[in-house]
Design a protein around this motif. Structure first.
Motif, PDB file in Angstrom:
ATOM      1  N   PRO A 100       0.827  -1.207   0.000  1.00 40.45           N
ATOM      2  CA  PRO A 100       0.000   0.000   0.000  1.00 40.45           C
ATOM      3  C   PRO A 100       0.866   1.264   0.000  1.00 40.45           C
ATOM      4  O   PRO A 100       2.084   1.190   0.130  1.00 40.45           O
ATOM      5  CB  PRO A 100      -0.807  -0.111   1.296  1.00 40.45           C
ATOM      6  CG  PRO A 100      -0.178  -1.185   2.100  1.00 40.45           C
ATOM      7  CD  PRO A 100       0.704  -1.985   1.210  1.00 40.45           C
ATOM      8  N   LEU A 101       0.226   2.405  -0.146  1.00 44.89           N
ATOM      9  CA  LEU A 101       0.984   3.661  -0.237  1.00 44.89           C
ATOM     10  C   LEU A 101       1.787   3.964   1.027  1.00 44.89           C
ATOM     11  O   LEU A 101       2.928   4.387   0.941  1.00 44.89           O
ATOM     12  CB  LEU A 101       0.049   4.835  -0.519  1.00 44.89           C
ATOM     13  CG  LEU A 101      -0.551   4.888  -1.908  1.00 44.89           C
ATOM     14  CD1 LEU A 101      -1.466   6.097  -2.036  1.00 44.89           C
ATOM     15  CD2 LEU A 101       0.526   4.941  -2.956  1.00 44.89           C
ATOM     16  N   HIS A 102       1.184   3.826   2.173  1.00 46.65           N
ATOM     17  CA  HIS A 102       1.884   4.125   3.422  1.00 46.65           C
ATOM     18  C   HIS A 102       1.129   3.515   4.590  1.00 46.65           C
ATOM     19  O   HIS A 102       0.069   2.918   4.416  1.00 46.65           O
ATOM     20  CB  HIS A 102       2.067   5.627   3.629  1.00 46.65           C
ATOM     21  CG  HIS A 102       0.804   6.411   3.477  1.00 46.65           C
ATOM     22  ND1 HIS A 102      -0.192   6.420   4.410  1.00 46.65           N
ATOM     23  CD2 HIS A 102       0.369   7.200   2.470  1.00 46.65           C
ATOM     24  CE1 HIS A 102      -1.178   7.187   3.991  1.00 46.65           C
ATOM     25  NE2 HIS A 102      -0.870   7.663   2.812  1.00 46.65           N
ATOM     26  N   GLN A 103       1.722   3.628   5.757  1.00 50.52           N
ATOM     27  CA  GLN A 103       1.127   3.145   7.002  1.00 50.52           C
ATOM     28  C   GLN A 103       0.882   1.635   6.977  1.00 50.52           C
ATOM     29  O   GLN A 103      -0.242   1.162   7.118  1.00 50.52           O
ATOM     30  CB  GLN A 103      -0.162   3.905   7.334  1.00 50.52           C
ATOM     31  CG  GLN A 103       0.006   5.402   7.463  1.00 50.52           C
ATOM     32  CD  GLN A 103       0.957   5.797   8.585  1.00 50.52           C
ATOM     33  OE1 GLN A 103       0.991   5.175   9.627  1.00 50.52           O
ATOM     34  NE2 GLN A 103       1.753   6.833   8.364  1.00 50.52           N
ATOM     35  N   PHE A 104       1.947   0.891   6.760  1.00 52.30           N
ATOM     36  CA  PHE A 104       1.887  -0.562   6.870  1.00 52.30           C
ATOM     37  C   PHE A 104       3.197  -1.038   7.488  1.00 52.30           C
ATOM     38  O   PHE A 104       4.214  -0.349   7.404  1.00 52.30           O
ATOM     39  CB  PHE A 104       1.632  -1.228   5.507  1.00 52.30           C
ATOM     40  CG  PHE A 104       2.717  -0.998   4.485  1.00 52.30           C
ATOM     41  CD1 PHE A 104       3.744  -1.915   4.320  1.00 52.30           C
ATOM     42  CD2 PHE A 104       2.698   0.132   3.683  1.00 52.30           C
ATOM     43  CE1 PHE A 104       4.734  -1.707   3.384  1.00 52.30           C
ATOM     44  CE2 PHE A 104       3.681   0.343   2.738  1.00 52.30           C
ATOM     45  CZ  PHE A 104       4.705  -0.578   2.583  1.00 52.30           C
TER      46      PHE A 104
ATOM     47  N   THR B 153      10.651   4.307   3.863  1.00 53.85           N
ATOM     48  CA  THR B 153      10.971   5.107   5.039  1.00 53.85           C
ATOM     49  C   THR B 153      10.083   4.654   6.194  1.00 53.85           C
ATOM     50  O   THR B 153       8.854   4.662   6.084  1.00 53.85           O
ATOM     51  CB  THR B 153      10.777   6.607   4.749  1.00 53.85           C
ATOM     52  OG1 THR B 153      11.621   6.943   3.642  1.00 53.85           O
ATOM     53  CG2 THR B 153      11.151   7.451   5.936  1.00 53.85           C
ATOM     54  N   VAL B 154      10.731   4.257   7.294  1.00 52.32           N
ATOM     55  CA  VAL B 154      10.063   3.600   8.403  1.00 52.32           C
ATOM     56  C   VAL B 154      10.277   4.425   9.674  1.00 52.32           C
ATOM     57  O   VAL B 154      11.387   4.878   9.946  1.00 52.32           O
ATOM     58  CB  VAL B 154      10.651   2.176   8.588  1.00 52.32           C
ATOM     59  CG1 VAL B 154       9.992   1.463   9.747  1.00 52.32           C
ATOM     60  CG2 VAL B 154      10.519   1.377   7.310  1.00 52.32           C
ATOM     61  N   ASP B 155       9.213   4.610  10.454  1.00 53.97           N
ATOM     62  CA  ASP B 155       9.341   5.351  11.709  1.00 53.97           C
ATOM     63  C   ASP B 155       9.679   4.414  12.861  1.00 53.97           C
ATOM     64  O   ASP B 155       9.889   3.213  12.655  1.00 53.97           O
ATOM     65  CB  ASP B 155       8.081   6.183  11.996  1.00 53.97           C
ATOM     66  CG  ASP B 155       6.834   5.338  12.237  1.00 53.97           C
ATOM     67  OD1 ASP B 155       6.956   4.130  12.493  1.00 53.97           O
ATOM     68  OD2 ASP B 155       5.731   5.900  12.180  1.00 53.97           O
TER      69      ASP B 155
END
Length: 164
Positions: free
Chosen positions: A57-61, A97-99
């Motif tokens: 997905p685009l982000h938040q996974f 990019t991972v938080d």
């Protein structure tokens, strides 16, 4: 005389092979290699918030989805709270990019294309809005495709969901 003739024929043969290899490389183009190929199907998927060749997905996974599917990254850059996982796929670099929660916020694709080539495929400069840092934003339905020029005739691209 026979040796000269054979050397001449070998030289001519080598020049012919080199010429054919160069014309084949120009026809196929280095720009169509890689995980993500910028063609009509890919552009259509951008409008749906998907990137062909990238099954995430685009982000938040969770980054675990990437490492389970693609394995260990080719490079990992540590920026204290932020980690960047870099995979080299088909001559392209895809970076996640991972938080600190091990969640991917976004990913970028480095493509072997000039900004002019991207504009030819995505539309004229009049259809885009310039943003900061030499980044151009192309509207793709409810999404935005951001493209930034980098050295060596390459661009960084990422699809953005402005609502999230």
């Amino acid at each position: 005389m026979g040796k000269f003739y054979h050397l001449f024929m070998i030289g001519l043969f080598c020049m012919l092979i080199t010429s054919c290899m160069q014309s084949d490389a120009e026809e196929t183009g280095k720009h169509q290699e890689g995980t993500v190929i910028l063609d009509e199907k890919t552009i259509q998927l951008f409008n749906e918030g998907k990137v062909r060749g990238i099954p995430f997905p685009l982000h938040q996974f969770p980054i675990k989805q990437v490492t389970e599917r693609w394995g260990k990254p080719d490079e990992q850059v540590d920026h204290e709270d932020i980690q960047v996982y870099i995979y080299k796929k088909g001559g392209q670099k895809v970076s996640f990019t991972v938080d600190e929660t091990n969640t991917v916020n976004y990913y970028q694709i480095i493509m072997n294309m000039s900004l002019e080539e991207v504009n030819q495929k995505l539309g004229s400069r009049y259809d885009i809005k310039p943003t900061t840092h030499r980044t151009l934003t192309y509207p793709m339905g409810r999404y935005e495709l951001r493209v930034r020029r980098i050295p060596d005739d390459q661009v960084i691209m990422y699809l953005n969901d402005p609502i999230n």
